[in-house]
Design a protein around this motif. Structure first.
Motif, PDB file in Angstrom:
ATOM      1  N   UNK A   1      34.292  15.342  42.086  1.00  0.00           N
ATOM      2  CA  UNK A   1      34.898  15.451  43.418  1.00  0.00           C
ATOM      3  C   UNK A   1      34.653  16.826  44.032  1.00  0.00           C
ATOM      4  N   UNK A   2      34.760  16.837  45.360  1.00  0.00           N
ATOM      5  CA  UNK A   2      34.651  18.107  46.087  1.00  0.00           C
ATOM      6  C   UNK A   2      36.006  18.812  45.974  1.00  0.00           C
ATOM      7  N   UNK A   3      35.987  20.075  45.560  1.00  0.00           N
ATOM      8  CA  UNK A   3      37.214  20.826  45.352  1.00  0.00           C
ATOM      9  C   UNK A   3      37.724  21.365  46.682  1.00  0.00           C
ATOM     10  N   UNK A   4      38.964  21.087  47.036  1.00  0.00           N
ATOM     11  CA  UNK A   4      39.503  21.666  48.283  1.00  0.00           C
ATOM     12  C   UNK A   4      39.527  23.189  48.165  1.00  0.00           C
ATOM     13  N   UNK A   5      39.310  23.858  49.299  1.00  0.00           N
ATOM     14  CA  UNK A   5      39.323  25.332  49.344  1.00  0.00           C
ATOM     15  C   UNK A   5      38.313  25.923  48.371  1.00  0.00           C
ATOM     16  N   UNK A   6      37.230  25.193  48.154  1.00  0.00           N
ATOM     17  CA  UNK A   6      36.226  25.671  47.191  1.00  0.00           C
ATOM     18  C   UNK A   6      35.630  26.980  47.638  1.00  0.00           C
ATOM     19  N   UNK A   7      35.460  27.157  48.954  1.00  0.00           N
ATOM     20  CA  UNK A   7      34.848  28.391  49.452  1.00  0.00           C
ATOM     21  C   UNK A   7      35.680  29.609  49.046  1.00  0.00           C
ATOM     22  N   UNK A   8      37.009  29.471  49.173  1.00  0.00           N
ATOM     23  CA  UNK A   8      37.875  30.593  48.810  1.00  0.00           C
ATOM     24  C   UNK A   8      37.802  30.872  47.312  1.00  0.00           C
ATOM     25  N   UNK A   9      37.852  29.772  46.529  1.00  0.00           N
ATOM     26  CA  UNK A   9      37.784  29.949  45.075  1.00  0.00           C
ATOM     27  C   UNK A   9      36.447  30.546  44.662  1.00  0.00           C
ATOM     28  N   UNK A  10      35.359  30.026  45.273  1.00  0.00           N
ATOM     29  CA  UNK A  10      34.020  30.530  44.937  1.00  0.00           C
ATOM     30  C   UNK A  10      33.910  32.013  45.257  1.00  0.00           C
ATOM     31  N   UNK A  11      34.396  32.357  46.468  1.00  0.00           N
ATOM     32  CA  UNK A  11      34.316  33.777  46.883  1.00  0.00           C
ATOM     33  C   UNK A  11      35.122  34.668  45.931  1.00  0.00           C
ATOM     34  N   UNK A  12      36.299  34.170  45.564  1.00  0.00           N
ATOM     35  CA  UNK A  12      37.163  34.959  44.672  1.00  0.00           C
ATOM     36  C   UNK A  12      36.486  35.201  43.326  1.00  0.00           C
ATOM     37  N   UNK A  13      35.980  34.104  42.720  1.00  0.00           N
ATOM     38  CA  UNK A  13      35.342  34.225  41.406  1.00  0.00           C
ATOM     39  C   UNK A  13      34.125  35.126  41.475  1.00  0.00           C
ATOM     40  N   UNK A  14      33.327  34.967  42.561  1.00  0.00           N
ATOM     41  CA  UNK A  14      32.105  35.766  42.650  1.00  0.00           C
ATOM     42  C   UNK A  14      32.413  37.240  42.876  1.00  0.00           C
ATOM     43  N   UNK A  15      33.408  37.507  43.699  1.00  0.00           N
ATOM     44  CA  UNK A  15      33.770  38.909  43.905  1.00  0.00           C
ATOM     45  C   UNK A  15      34.289  39.543  42.611  1.00  0.00           C
ATOM     46  N   UNK A  16      35.040  38.741  41.802  1.00  0.00           N
ATOM     47  CA  UNK A  16      35.472  39.240  40.488  1.00  0.00           C
ATOM     48  C   UNK A  16      34.260  39.566  39.645  1.00  0.00           C
ATOM     49  N   UNK A  17      33.268  38.680  39.678  1.00  0.00           N
ATOM     50  CA  UNK A  17      32.034  38.915  38.903  1.00  0.00           C
ATOM     51  C   UNK A  17      31.318  40.161  39.391  1.00  0.00           C
ATOM     52  N   UNK A  18      31.276  40.316  40.747  1.00  0.00           N
ATOM     53  CA  UNK A  18      30.609  41.505  41.304  1.00  0.00           C
ATOM     54  C   UNK A  18      31.327  42.781  40.859  1.00  0.00           C
ATOM     55  N   UNK A  19      32.670  42.750  40.910  1.00  0.00           N
ATOM     56  CA  UNK A  19      33.435  43.939  40.510  1.00  0.00           C
ATOM     57  C   UNK A  19      33.204  44.251  39.037  1.00  0.00           C
ATOM     58  N   UNK A  20      33.236  43.213  38.181  1.00  0.00           N
ATOM     59  CA  UNK A  20      33.039  43.448  36.751  1.00  0.00           C
ATOM     60  C   UNK A  20      31.650  43.993  36.490  1.00  0.00           C
ATOM     61  N   UNK A  21      30.623  43.415  37.192  1.00  0.00           N
ATOM     62  CA  UNK A  21      29.258  43.904  37.007  1.00  0.00           C
ATOM     63  C   UNK A  21      29.147  45.361  37.420  1.00  0.00           C
ATOM     64  N   UNK A  22      29.785  45.697  38.543  1.00  0.00           N
ATOM     65  CA  UNK A  22      29.747  47.091  38.996  1.00  0.00           C
ATOM     66  C   UNK A  22      30.446  48.009  38.003  1.00  0.00           C
ATOM     67  N   UNK A  23      31.543  47.519  37.422  1.00  0.00           N
ATOM     68  CA  UNK A  23      32.262  48.330  36.440  1.00  0.00           C
ATOM     69  C   UNK A  23      31.421  48.518  35.178  1.00  0.00           C
ATOM     70  N   UNK A  24      30.695  47.492  34.767  1.00  0.00           N
ATOM     71  CA  UNK A  24      29.799  47.632  33.613  1.00  0.00           C
ATOM     72  C   UNK A  24      28.768  48.711  33.892  1.00  0.00           C
TER      73      UNK A  24
END
Length: 957
Positions: free
Chosen positions: A34-57
């Motif tokens: 199924x298509x996840x409601x508010x997927x854009x917000x969740x996707x953005x959140x997860x990706x920004x977390x990944x970006x922050x962690x990568x930058x911290x590494x």
């Protein structure tokens, strides 16, 4: 947390994620995602977390380049710089995001996604390869190489952006709106999975090899990345469940990756630093020495004290202070010298100083070293070691050396062949041989040939068993004289228990032996008579007792008490008394048979034991001894006659030991003395009862006053002619709670013999005076109080002072007090008695002579005493009505008293007939049961009020 615990938790996490993914895949396998409601917000959140962690590494890895300049860490951190940038572009190009610099499309999004994933996978793979190979080749990177790598990464990221944004047509298709993922996209994802699995395999194969990052966490991160890529091979729309789950797993993987780098770059060094600090603190705590850091001026910079009691002041008070502020002058001088030496040579050791601490004086050894740091003022590390025990041991050793050398005993050390290795000064003094002559020789140098060979045999038998030996040698000095030597020889053992030498302590006991023989004589024999003393007598008596016990025969113990000895001492002097004892001892020895045992028991008493005897023989021996002693002795040209009282105890009837027999024999002797002189008495049970009662009374008498058992009664004294009351006599009474009323005739002699009569007499006098004072105040001003005075009281040096004190405290007038003396008191020491009587008369105290006519007073002596009154003894009054002799005696006493100016008073008047005779003979005063029995104070007060008239009627008749 231990390494094994952390590893177990990581394995559980990865395993749980794997199982969860497996269950999710099975659950979603036959369903359309199924298509996840508010997927854009969740996707953005997860990706920004990944970006922050990568930058911290990247930030951690790049910052740690100065700490861990390693190629593997640089590759990983720079790779994730690219990953952070590419993921950020991936987020911006995601469908539904604002169009910042290009139109959002799934194709562009996936291109950036794949680029970021491959850069991450390759960076991890390359860093692991670099880390594993670094163990053999090294893993450093130059500053230029680091900058070049960053520039290359940024250029690569720029190239990706140029291609993906400006030339998207050159890229293969990765997404179809109708079919979802293309085969290229799926294959690319599986390629990523393979790279991650290859990285994981390398990490597994490298085992516990040291890596720049946390191996277990990195392995977990790579494994979770591989799991996340599985979801990205299955989604049909970017916003369905598979895409979301893939992002969740990716975030978890990045978090584990960050943790792997963070632990090794930040946490691990910090833990290592803490461990190092703890280790350093433990080392410092284990150091028993005081440690200071000071500068060249002596200022204290830091203090370490595992034992604060070794400090003069608390550690906190030392910081910033100069050593001159707390060290005493002597210790300060030593410290400055050590500091100067350390400044000159870099270190100083061995200097000692003494400090007076709260625990006492302690000694410290200083060790100072200059620190190599470049500072304005040179700094020094100071170790102050407590060497008190060492100093004391050193002093003890020095004292021991001096003590051994100066010891009056000979101290020698010989080797195993008995050759002399050491001898102290006493050896030279005693033997006459110098050390030069003696060292290296054997003890045969001193042999006299008179020491028994058995002594040497016993000596070596003990030493061979490593047992110290004690004995005596008869040795010869250098001048040929012999001496007796007491020796103690001990084997000296080393640390392993091997005998290395022999230590001998010797002493010349020649004179001591002679003295001991003399002491034995003194210890066992009486110095005056030469008879055995009680110690030797006891030894011989025990043997005689055993013989009598084995033969079942009787044994007699005679306790002899010489009578008249005191008179000889007083009349002729102590030398005459000693001569008398010697003569008595000689006569007793001559009178005894061969197996008898004799001893001087002390003073004028002797003990004689008759073993293997019978009653008949004992009687014969007692009579023979009395007859022998009774013959006159020549003392200073005079014939002196003495008698002996003998108490006899028989074994086994009266006792079975010396103590028991001696006790009852003494009782029998005292009974004989009380019955008369020159008697002998066998012990009987009645004697023990009387003796026991005497002992009980003596003990009870000590607390009679405190427990208020003593009473004072009063008997009136009246004028014979008109019955007028003239006085009362104070009479002591004792009511014991168990024994009842105890007769004064029984307890007064005990009190006199034990010396208790002094305290009792003072109590009687004080009590009677206080009561008589009340009667004087009640209207009887002419009342005279008569109080008896014993010999012990009369001879007491504090008599006059006591009388003055009591009269002053009670306020009783001296002329109304009459002290009654017996003839024995008056005749004890005539000259001294006269002097005391004069002193008493100076206090206006009246004196009377009690029981007159029963002693041996002389008229001239009575004249010198000038007494106030004579008391006619009751023995002369009892039969005065019927016995003309008593009438004559009383008539003589009355005539004599009138001629000497004294008043007479008759005791024991019980009948009117006695009173009538006394009145006719001219007796002035009387007392007795005819007038009143002795009364208590209350009873006498009543008598004074109600019954005085009756006395007048009796006298009138």
């Amino acid at each position: 947390m231990t390494r094994k615990t952390r590893r177990a938790r990581i394995e559980i996490l990865v395993g749980g994620l794997f199982i969860l993914e497996f269950l999710l895949l099975i659950g979603l396998r036959n369903q359309s995602s199924p298509i996840i409601p508010h997927h854009l917000l969740l996707h953005t959140t997860f990706e920004f977390i990944s970006v922050v962690i990568s930058a911290m590494v990247f930030a951690i890895g790049w910052t740690a380049r100065n700490v861990k300049n390693q190629r593997s860490l640089l590759l990983l951190s720079c790779g994730f710089l690219a990953v952070a940038l590419l993921d950020f572009s991936h987020v911006l190009t995601y469908e539904g995001m604002p169009e910042f610099f290009t139109q959002s499309s799934p194709e562009t999004t996936v291109h950036f996604w794949l680029a970021a994933r491959y850069v991450a996978a390759l960076a991890l793979f390359a860093s692991v390869i670099a880390a594993v190979s670094a163990n053999q080749q090294g893993d450093t990177c130059s500053p230029v190489g680091r900058r070049c790598l960053v520039v290359a990464v940024l250029l690569a990221v720029l190239g990706f952006h140029v291609v993906f944004l400006m030339f998207p047509a050159v890229m293969p298709a990765v997404f179809s709106s109708s079919d979802g993922l293309t085969s290229f996209k799926v294959g690319a994802e599986y390629g990523l999975i393979c790279i991650h699995l290859a990285t994981a395999a390398i990490l597994l194969l490298c085992g516990q090899r040291s890596l720049v990052f946390h191996r277990e966490l990195l392995l977990a991160a790579v494994s979770v990345m591989a799991l996340s890529e599985v979801f990205f091979t299955l989604y049909r729309h970017p916003s369905d469940m598979y895409g979301l789950l893939g992002h969740v797993y990716k975030v978890i993987a990045y978090a584990l990756l960050y943790r792997a780098v963070f632990v090794e770059m930040v946490v691990a060094p910090f833990q290592t630093m803490q461990e190092s600090t703890s280790h350093l603190e433990a080392v410092l705590a284990a150091i028993p020495d005081l440690m200071f850091e000071i500068d060249s001026e002596g200022q204290v910079l830091s203090v370490h004290a595992s034992r604060p009691e070794q400090l003069l002041v608390p550690a906190a008070d030392l910081l910033g202070k100069n050593v001159a502020d707390f060290l005493p002058e002597t210790a300060l001088q030593v410290s400055r010298e050590a500091l100067s030496e350390a400044a000159l040579h870099g270190y100083s050791q061995g200097r000692e100083l003494a400090l007076d601490l709260a625990v006492g004086r302690r000694y410290f050894e200083l060790s100072i070293a200059r620190k190599l740091e470049d500072t304005v003022r040179p700094q020094y590390i100071v170790l102050s070691r407590d060497v008190t025990d060492r100093v004391l041991d050193r002093d003890t050793l020095r004292k021991l050396q001096l003590a051994v050398e100066q010891s009056p005993s000979i101290i020698t050390i010989t080797d195993l062949d008995s050759r002399l290795e050491y001898a102290n000064r006493a050896f030279v003094t005693t033997t006459g041989y110098s050390l030069k002559e003696a060292l290296g020789t054997t003890p045969s140098l001193l042999h006299s040939g008179k020491t028994p060979k058995s002594t040497y045999v016993d000596l070596w038998r003990s030493l061979n068993k490593r047992i110290p030996w004690r004995g005596e040698f008869i040795n010869r000095r250098k001048d040929g004289s012999e001496y007796l030597e007491a020796v103690q020889i001990s084997p000296v053992l080393d640390e392993s228990g091997t005998v290395t030498s022999y230590l001998a302590i010797k002493e010349d006991i020649t004179q001591r032996k002679k003295d001991q023989e003399r002491l034995d004589q003194l210890a066992n024999f009486d110095t005056l008579t030469g008879l055995p003393n009680r110690i030797l007598f006891a030894e011989r008596f025990v043997r005689a007792l055993d013989q009598s016990r084995q033969s079942k025969r009787q044994l007699a113990l005679l306790h002899l008490g010489l009578e008249g000895f005191k008179h000889v001492n007083e009349s002729f002097g102590y030398a005459a008394g000693d001569a008398l004892l010697v003569n008595v001892a000689e006569r007793v020895i001559d009178a005894l048979r061969g197996n008898c045992i004799i001893a001087r028991h002390g003073g004028n008493e002797f003990l004689v034991a008759l073993p293997m005897t019978c009653i008949k023989d004992v009687v014969h021996m007692a009579e023979h001894l009395q007859a022998t002693v009774h013959r006159p002795f020549q003392i200073n040209g005079y014939d002196v006659v003495c008698t002996v009282s003998i108490g006899i105890a028989m074994f086994p009837e009266d006792g079975e030991s010396l103590d028991s027999l001696e006790q009852v024999a003494a009782i029998a002797m005292h009974e004989a003395q009380e019955e008369g002189r020159g008697l002998y008495r066998f012990f009987s049970v009645d004697m023990r009862s009387r003796s026991a009662r005497t002992l009980r009374l003596e003990s009870a008498l000590r607390t009679a006053l405190e427990s208020e058992q003593m009473l004072v009664h009063y008997q009136p004294q009246v004028a014979v002619d008109d019955g007028r009351l003239i006085g009362v006599e104070a009479l002591l009474r004792w009511n014991h709670p168990e024994l009842g009323a105890v007769s004064p005739a029984e307890f007064i002699p005990i009190a006199e013999s034990t010396g208790q009569i002094v305290a009792i007499g003072e109590w009687v006098l004080r009590t009677a005076l206080l009561q008589a004072r009340e009667w004087l105040d009640a209207g009887y001003p002419d009342l005279v109080l008569a109080v008896n005075l014993s010999l012990a009281q009369f001879k007491h040096p504090g008599l006059l002072g006591m009388l003055e004190t009591v009269l002053a405290q009670t306020g009783y007038p001296g002329p109304n007090l009459e002290l009654e003396l017996t003839e024995s008191v008056a005749m004890d020491d005539p000259e001294r008695v006269v002097a005391i009587v004069e002193s008493l008369r100076a206090l206006s105290i009246r004196l009377s002579l009690d029981d007159f006519g029963t002693g041996y007073s002389s008229l001239s002596y009575l004249k010198r005493l000038r007494l106030h009154k004579l008391k006619i003894d009751t023995s002369f009054v009892r039969d005065i009505v019927s016995d003309s002799t008593d009438v004559s005696i009383v008539t003589a006493i009355l005539s004599m008293s009138r001629s000497l100016g004294m008043i007479t008073i008759a005791e024991g008047v019980e009948t009117p007939q006695q009173l009538k005779v006394l009145r006719e003979l001219g007796c002035e005063e009387a007392q007795g049961y005819l007038f009143s029995r002795p009364l208590s104070a209350a009873e006498l007060s009543l008598w004074l009020k109600q019954e005085a008239a009756r006395v007048s009627l009796v006298v009138a008749r």
